[in-house]
Design an enzyme around this catalytic site. Structure first.
Site, short mmCIF file in Angstrom:
data_model
loop_
_atom_site.label_atom_id
_atom_site.label_comp_id
_atom_site.label_asym_id
_atom_site.label_seq_id
_atom_site.Cartn_x
_atom_site.Cartn_y
_atom_site.Cartn_z
CD GLU A 71 18.51 -4.15 -59.98
OE1 GLU A 71 18.39 -3.25 -60.85
OE2 GLU A 71 17.82 -5.17 -60.00
N PRO A 102 -15.79 12.25 -77.41
CG PRO A 102 -17.24 14.05 -77.19
CD PRO A 102 -16.13 13.55 -78.02
C1 AOF Z 1 15.86 -4.93 -62.72
N1 AOF Z 1 16.19 -3.62 -62.57
O1 AOF Z 1 16.01 -1.49 -63.14
C2 AOF Z 1 14.68 -3.03 -64.30
C3 AOF Z 1 14.29 -4.40 -64.41
O2 AOF Z 1 15.14 -5.22 -71.74
P1 AOF Z 1 15.83 -5.13 -70.46
O3 AOF Z 1 17.16 -5.85 -70.43
O4 AOF Z 1 15.96 -3.71 -69.96
O5 AOF Z 1 14.93 -5.93 -69.42
C4 AOF Z 1 13.64 -5.51 -69.13
C5 AOF Z 1 13.06 -6.40 -68.06
O6 AOF Z 1 13.93 -6.36 -66.92
C6 AOF Z 1 11.69 -5.96 -67.57
O7 AOF Z 1 10.65 -6.62 -68.26
C7 AOF Z 1 11.73 -6.38 -66.12
O8 AOF Z 1 11.47 -7.76 -65.99
C8 AOF Z 1 13.19 -6.16 -65.76
N2 AOF Z 1 13.39 -4.77 -65.32
N3 AOF Z 1 14.90 -5.29 -63.59
O9 AOF Z 1 16.44 -5.78 -62.07
C9 AOF Z 1 15.63 -2.66 -63.31
N4 AOF Z 1 14.15 -2.08 -65.10
ZN ZN Z 2 18.09 -5.99 -64.12
#
Ligand code: AOF
Ligand code: ZN
Length: 371
Positions: A56, A294
């Protein structure tokens, strides 16, 4: 065109962007976002690397239109916007501050730090929030991320190669060390790409002893997965390259002094394979590629501790050796195949994983076919 159709169309575009985060985003999910004003794409973003901006924020940063139109702009995000301070600040704050009034979300975020709070905060700020929810491609795309939260174990991908007469490894003389490839070298770029896609790579003690592998990504772009060795009887040597040349590795069983972390197991407790998966889950790793041998592959299949199996078939015959996995439609679904030079790769899926994830698109090659 109705709003529902166009919402789906824009979400499909956001999904295509999310896929760009295939490599380097783990353990984070793959997320894409598009900003749309009056049926026009204004900007796009995706989560490209762990620690980097979320989708975002990338899309908002890329927006170069008149800020006054943002309140009539819709954000399409494949995953619920985050509401927590992690490596980066909450995306919900950024969306609210932008003035955007409508957000369409592909699916909720199972991370307990978010888990619905993102949607609630956006709604409390007066936004029109649409949850598309039953959105199968999103579950497949983030199967690793979802597995960790919903099943408490990493997503398990098995990789194995077999000869035309069904052997996965030739008979070796005791002095015959090193990896003996059954398939042609062209397949290597693909299998190294598979390594880059998973966070850990698991092998049995036998593979360390006979092949002395490094298990790094050399023929593709991307990070090398962390090696995990199943060594319940302590057979591997501290001089193995995995221990001396890789900065970090986990050994399940085996004497202290091996690798970077040794997890002791007792005969009473869970077996080495289960311990490995639990250890990875505790370490926050959300996927593992099992590269053999395997016997280790067979162990995963027998225990039902697997999700995908990528089985490479070579036209070569070996005459004798260790047999490859025996698959039947009762416990494995064939989802597709690709020819790759003279080799052929079959993509199998565990039916219970298929039911759990809810969707499995036809397999796509992550690298181009050789011409
Ligand atoms: C979003 N948009 O593009 C992503 C999200 O360690 P951080 O700050 O990058 O946070 C990781 C967490 O944020 C991840 O576990 C998930 O809950 C959320 N990821 N959220 O709004 C994004 N990559
Ligand atoms: Zn986020």
């Amino acid at each position: 065109m109705s709003t529902v159709t166009s919402d789906e169309t824009w979400m499909a575009q956001a999904l295509a962007l999310a896929r760009k985060g295939d490599i380097g985003t783990a353990p984070n999910p793959r997320v894409g976002c598009v900003l749309v004003y009056e049926g026009q794409l204004m900007s796009k973003g995706w989560h490209a690397e762990v620690g980097g901006h979320h989708a975002e924020v990338m899309a908002l940063n890329a927006f170069t239109g008149d800020p006054d139109i943002l309140h009539r702009t819709t954000a399409y995000v494949t995953l619920e916007p985050c509401s927590h301070h992690g490596r980066t600040p909450p995306c919900v704050n950024r969306l609210i501050d932008s003035g955007i009034q409508r957000v369409v979300v592909g699916m909720t975020d199972p991370d307990p730090r978010v888990a619905g709070t993102g949607l609630t905060l956006l709604r409390e700020a007066g936004m029109d929030v649409v949850l598309m929810d039953v959105w199968p491609e999103g579950r497949w795309l983030n199967r690793r991320f979802l597995s960790a939260f919903e099943r408490n174990r990493p997503w398990v991908v098995l990789k194995c190669a077999v000869s035309a007469d069904g052997y996965a490894d030739p008979i070796r003389q005791p002095e015959q060390k090193g990896s003996l490839a059954i398939t042609n070298p062209k397949l290597k770029a693909l299998t190294h790409r598979w390594r880059a896609e998973e966070e850990a790579i698991l092998v049995g003690a036998g593979t360390v002893i006979t092949d002395d592998p490094l298990l790094t990504v050399r023929e593709a772009q991307g990070p090398s997965p962390m090696p995990v060795v199943l060594d319940p009887n302590g057979r591997t040597s501290p001089l193995a390259r995995l221990y001396t040349e890789r900065p970090k590795s986990v050994v399940i069983g085996g004497p202290n002094g091996l690798g970077d972390q040794v997890v002791q197991i007792s005969s009473q407790g869970p077996n080495a394979l289960l311990t490995a998966l639990n250890t990875l889950q505790d370490m926050g790793m959300r996927s593992v590629l099992v590269e053999g041998g395997p016997e280790t592959i067979r162990q995963c299949l027998t225990a039902g501790l697997w999700d995908e199996l990528r089985l490479a078939h070579s036209p070569r015959t070996l005459g004798a050796g260790l047999p490859g996995p025996e698959l039947s439609p009762d416990f494995a679904e064939l989802r597709g195949e690709h020819s790759f030079g003279e080799d052929r790769v079959e993509y199998w899926l565990n039916p219970s994983s298929s039911t759990w994830v809810g969707s499995c698109p036809p397999p796509t090659l992550s690298i181009p076919l050789p011409s």
